[in-house]
Design an enzyme around this catalytic site. Structure first.
Site, PDB file in Angstrom:
ATOM      1  N   GLY A   6       0.839  -1.207   0.000  1.00 55.86           N
ATOM      2  CA  GLY A   6       0.000   0.000   0.000  1.00 55.86           C
ATOM      3  C   GLY A   6       0.869   1.249   0.000  1.00 55.86           C
ATOM      4  N   ARG A  67       1.270  -5.017  -5.827  1.00 57.52           N
ATOM      5  CA  ARG A  67       1.268  -6.255  -5.062  1.00 57.52           C
ATOM      6  C   ARG A  67       1.762  -7.327  -6.035  1.00 57.52           C
ATOM      7  NH1 ARG A  67      -2.746  -3.374  -1.853  1.00 57.52           N
ATOM      8  NH2 ARG A  67      -1.653  -3.244   0.114  1.00 57.52           N
ATOM      9  N   ASP A  98       3.922  -4.271   6.467  1.00 59.02           N
ATOM     10  CA  ASP A  98       4.125  -5.602   7.021  1.00 59.02           C
ATOM     11  C   ASP A  98       4.446  -6.653   5.936  1.00 59.02           C
ATOM     12  OD1 ASP A  98       3.612  -7.129   9.540  1.00 59.02           O
ATOM     13  OD2 ASP A  98       2.224  -8.151   8.177  1.00 59.02           O
ATOM     14  N   THR A 121       3.724   2.749   5.909  1.00 60.12           N
ATOM     15  CA  THR A 121       2.315   2.318   5.984  1.00 60.12           C
ATOM     16  C   THR A 121       1.533   3.294   6.846  1.00 60.12           C
ATOM     17  OG1 THR A 121       0.819   0.671   6.927  1.00 60.12           O
ATOM     18  CG2 THR A 121       3.038   0.678   7.801  1.00 60.12           C
ATOM     19  N   ASP A 123      -0.984   2.589   8.549  1.00 59.70           N
ATOM     20  CA  ASP A 123      -1.620   1.902   9.688  1.00 59.70           C
ATOM     21  C   ASP A 123      -0.831   1.987  11.001  1.00 59.70           C
ATOM     22  OD1 ASP A 123      -3.526   1.169   7.922  1.00 59.70           O
ATOM     23  OD2 ASP A 123      -2.949  -0.944   7.791  1.00 59.70           O
ATOM     24  N   ASP A 125       1.348  -0.083  12.074  1.00 58.77           N
ATOM     25  CA  ASP A 125       1.262  -1.400  12.719  1.00 58.77           C
ATOM     26  C   ASP A 125       2.585  -2.163  12.732  1.00 58.77           C
ATOM     27  OD1 ASP A 125       1.344  -1.782  10.014  1.00 58.77           O
ATOM     28  OD2 ASP A 125      -0.244  -3.278   9.947  1.00 58.77           O
ATOM     29  N   ARG A 158     -27.753  13.067  14.545  1.00 63.33           N
ATOM     30  CA  ARG A 158     -27.523  11.719  14.042  1.00 63.33           C
ATOM     31  C   ARG A 158     -26.367  11.034  14.737  1.00 63.33           C
ATOM     32  NH1 ARG A 158     -28.231  13.284   7.710  1.00 63.33           N
ATOM     33  NH2 ARG A 158     -30.438  12.791   7.581  1.00 63.33           N
ATOM     34  N   ARG A 167      -6.998  -2.687   9.755  1.00 66.23           N
ATOM     35  CA  ARG A 167      -7.705  -3.959   9.905  1.00 66.23           C
ATOM     36  C   ARG A 167      -7.324  -4.699  11.189  1.00 66.23           C
ATOM     37  NH1 ARG A 167     -10.579  -6.196   5.993  1.00 66.23           N
ATOM     38  NH2 ARG A 167      -9.739  -4.744   4.482  1.00 66.23           N
ATOM     39  N   GLY A 181     -12.286  14.829  18.377  1.00 66.51           N
ATOM     40  CA  GLY A 181     -13.302  14.976  19.415  1.00 66.51           C
ATOM     41  C   GLY A 181     -14.483  14.050  19.210  1.00 66.51           C
ATOM     42  N   ARG A 251      -5.269   7.579   2.235  1.00 71.25           N
ATOM     43  CA  ARG A 251      -3.906   7.327   1.770  1.00 71.25           C
ATOM     44  C   ARG A 251      -3.290   8.524   1.070  1.00 71.25           C
ATOM     45  NH1 ARG A 251      -2.314   2.365   2.197  1.00 71.25           N
ATOM     46  NH2 ARG A 251      -3.739   0.636   1.852  1.00 71.25           N
TER      47      ARG A 251
HETATM   48  P1  ADP Z   1       2.153  -4.033   2.704  1.00 71.46           P
HETATM   49  O1  ADP Z   1       3.626  -4.046   2.483  1.00 71.46           O
HETATM   50  O2  ADP Z   1       1.573  -2.658   2.576  1.00 71.46           O
HETATM   51  O3  ADP Z   1       1.738  -4.753   3.969  1.00 71.46           O
HETATM   52  P2  ADP Z   1       1.232  -6.344   1.116  1.00 71.46           P
HETATM   53  O4  ADP Z   1       0.802  -7.141   2.281  1.00 71.46           O
HETATM   54  O5  ADP Z   1       0.356  -6.329  -0.092  1.00 71.46           O
HETATM   55  O6  ADP Z   1       1.453  -4.801   1.465  1.00 71.46           O
HETATM   56  O7  ADP Z   1       2.664  -6.860   0.674  1.00 71.46           O
HETATM   57  C1  ADP Z   1       3.362  -6.273  -0.401  1.00 71.46           C
HETATM   58  C2  ADP Z   1       4.100  -7.321  -1.187  1.00 71.46           C
HETATM   59  O8  ADP Z   1       5.078  -7.946  -0.361  1.00 71.46           O
HETATM   60  C3  ADP Z   1       3.250  -8.479  -1.696  1.00 71.46           C
HETATM   61  O9  ADP Z   1       2.555  -8.157  -2.876  1.00 71.46           O
HETATM   62  C4  ADP Z   1       4.320  -9.528  -1.960  1.00 71.46           C
HETATM   63  O10 ADP Z   1       4.990  -9.285  -3.168  1.00 71.46           O
HETATM   64  C5  ADP Z   1       5.276  -9.285  -0.793  1.00 71.46           C
HETATM   65  N1  ADP Z   1       4.973 -10.235   0.292  1.00 71.46           N
HETATM   66  C6  ADP Z   1       4.015 -10.138   1.238  1.00 71.46           C
HETATM   67  N2  ADP Z   1       3.997 -11.239   2.032  1.00 71.46           N
HETATM   68  C7  ADP Z   1       4.971 -12.054   1.570  1.00 71.46           C
HETATM   69  C8  ADP Z   1       5.466 -13.344   1.935  1.00 71.46           C
HETATM   70  N3  ADP Z   1       4.935 -14.034   2.957  1.00 71.46           N
HETATM   71  N4  ADP Z   1       6.478 -13.861   1.203  1.00 71.46           N
HETATM   72  C9  ADP Z   1       7.026 -13.182   0.179  1.00 71.46           C
HETATM   73  N5  ADP Z   1       6.602 -11.975  -0.222  1.00 71.46           N
HETATM   74  C10 ADP Z   1       5.604 -11.403   0.447  1.00 71.46           C
END
Ligand code: ADP
Length: 318
Positions: A6, A67, A98, A121, A123, A125, A158, A167, A181, A251
């Site tokens: 993202g 992705r 992540d 990110t 988030d 997180d 409302r 998430r 607030g 975003r």
């Molecule tokens: P973010 O980095 O924002 O959390 P994603 O979860 O979509 O976004 O992960 C981004 C990219 O990182 C994925 O499209 C994939 O190419 C790679 N990726 C995510 N998880 C794995 C994994 N377990 N093994 C290898 N590559 C991964």
């Protein structure tokens, strides 16, 4: 360097800092387009200082992001490694969330290849850093949106449920509620512990107010703002309920000063880390200091919310 997953405001500031710091130290820098996808297909260009001129203020990422399912397979990662060898690239800076850092960690181990990550990110997180690149801007966007929703909420008496991202974690919902607030926040960290909605409606808001705004983190458990509103319609039919899902609004936009500064510091720190022979670490900021966080910690550990903030929100929303 690449940006992946993202997009987040401030990624461009990070790209700029990585590029300029590397060149400052006499290195050559290449930009990999579309995240791990570009690493596999070889969509790569050399970056000079002027490639990153005039981007610090722009949202999104000039390197694009994607992705990439192939990178989750050993064959895909092998192709990526071959591209790096062909391009004479000695180390990788991966900017993302992540998923991006999970992929980076697996890749680094598989090929014994130096990778440094930057937490990009909205988030917030990732464990081991107080904030992530993009979080502050998203929080400000949420605050501005809720300010506007409040105008109409209070004109009509409302109950508004505003869905925000996060998430698995409620940083945006909880701090967004504090900043705007809002009366309450429904966050994933608490959803297994108690029924937040009935808490809010039975004991909380509406006793002294005509209009209320509740921030709801998107969630499969609660069903997000829509799920919560459906429940209210059934269980508390006397409320006039409305839902707003902020979605991708969150975003976008020009990064805040804090995100630009943080991303710049982290980008410079990524090159410092490589010069110090650090590898497989994420750059974080803790108490204003740069820290190196092993990928395994940044990804695996759940980053706890500060529960005192829930109490602050409860007290200030009476
Ligand atoms: P973010 O980095 O924002 O959390 P994603 O979860 O979509 O976004 O992960 C981004 C990219 O990182 C994925 O499209 C994939 O190419 C790679 N990726 C995510 N998880 C794995 C994994 N377990 N093994 C290898 N590559 C991964």
């Amino acid at each position: 360097m690449l940006t992946s997953g993202g997009d987040a405001p401030g990624m461009n500031a990070a790209i700029r800092a990585v590029t300029r710091s590397a060149i400052f130290h006499g290195m050559t820098v290449k930009g990999i387009y579309r995240g791990y996808k570009g690493l596999i297909t070889g969509e790569i260009a050399e970056f000079k200082t002027q490639n990153v001129s005039n981007i610090i203020q722009r949202g999104g990422t000039i390197l694009k992001t994607a992705r990439c399912m192939e990178f989750k397979t050993p064959e895909g990662r092998k192709q990526a490694f071959e591209t790096l060898q062909k391009e004479n690239i000695d180390a990788l800076v991966a900017i993302g969330g992540d998923g991006t850092l999970t992929g980076a960690r697996i890749f680094a181990q598989e090929f014994n290849y130096p990778v440094v990550g930057l937490p990009g990110t909205i988030d917030n997180d990732l464990f081991g850093t107080d904030v992530t690149i993009g979080y502050d801007t998203a929080l400000n966007t949420i605050m501005q949106c809720v300010d506007k929703i409040r105008d109409t909420a209070s004109s009509h008496d409302r109950l508004f449920f505003v869905e925000v991202m996060g998430r698995e974690c409620g940083f945006l919902a909880l701090n967004g509620a504090l900043a705007s607030g809002a009366e309450a926040a429904i966050i994933p960290e608490i959803s297994m512990e108690k029924d937040q909605l009935s808490d809010i409606l039975d004991y909380g808001i509406r006793t002294s107010k005509n209009s209320s705004i509740v921030l709801v983190a998107e969630s499969e458990v609660t069903g997000g703002a829509m799920g919560v509103a459906e429940r209210v319609k059934k269980e508390y039919p006397n409320f006039d309920v409305r839902v707003t899902i902020l979605g991708h609004l969150q975003r976008g936009g020009s990064p805040s000063a804090q995100d630009r500064i943080m991303a710049t510091r982290m980008g410079v720190a990524a090159i410092d880390a490589l010069l110090e022979d650090q590898r497989n670490v994420m750059i974080g900021i803790q108490n204003e200091q740069i820290v190196y966080v092993p990928f395994s910690k940044a990804i695996r550990n759940e980053k706890p919310i500060n529960r005192d903030l829930l109490e602050v929100l409860r007290i200030t929303s009476i």
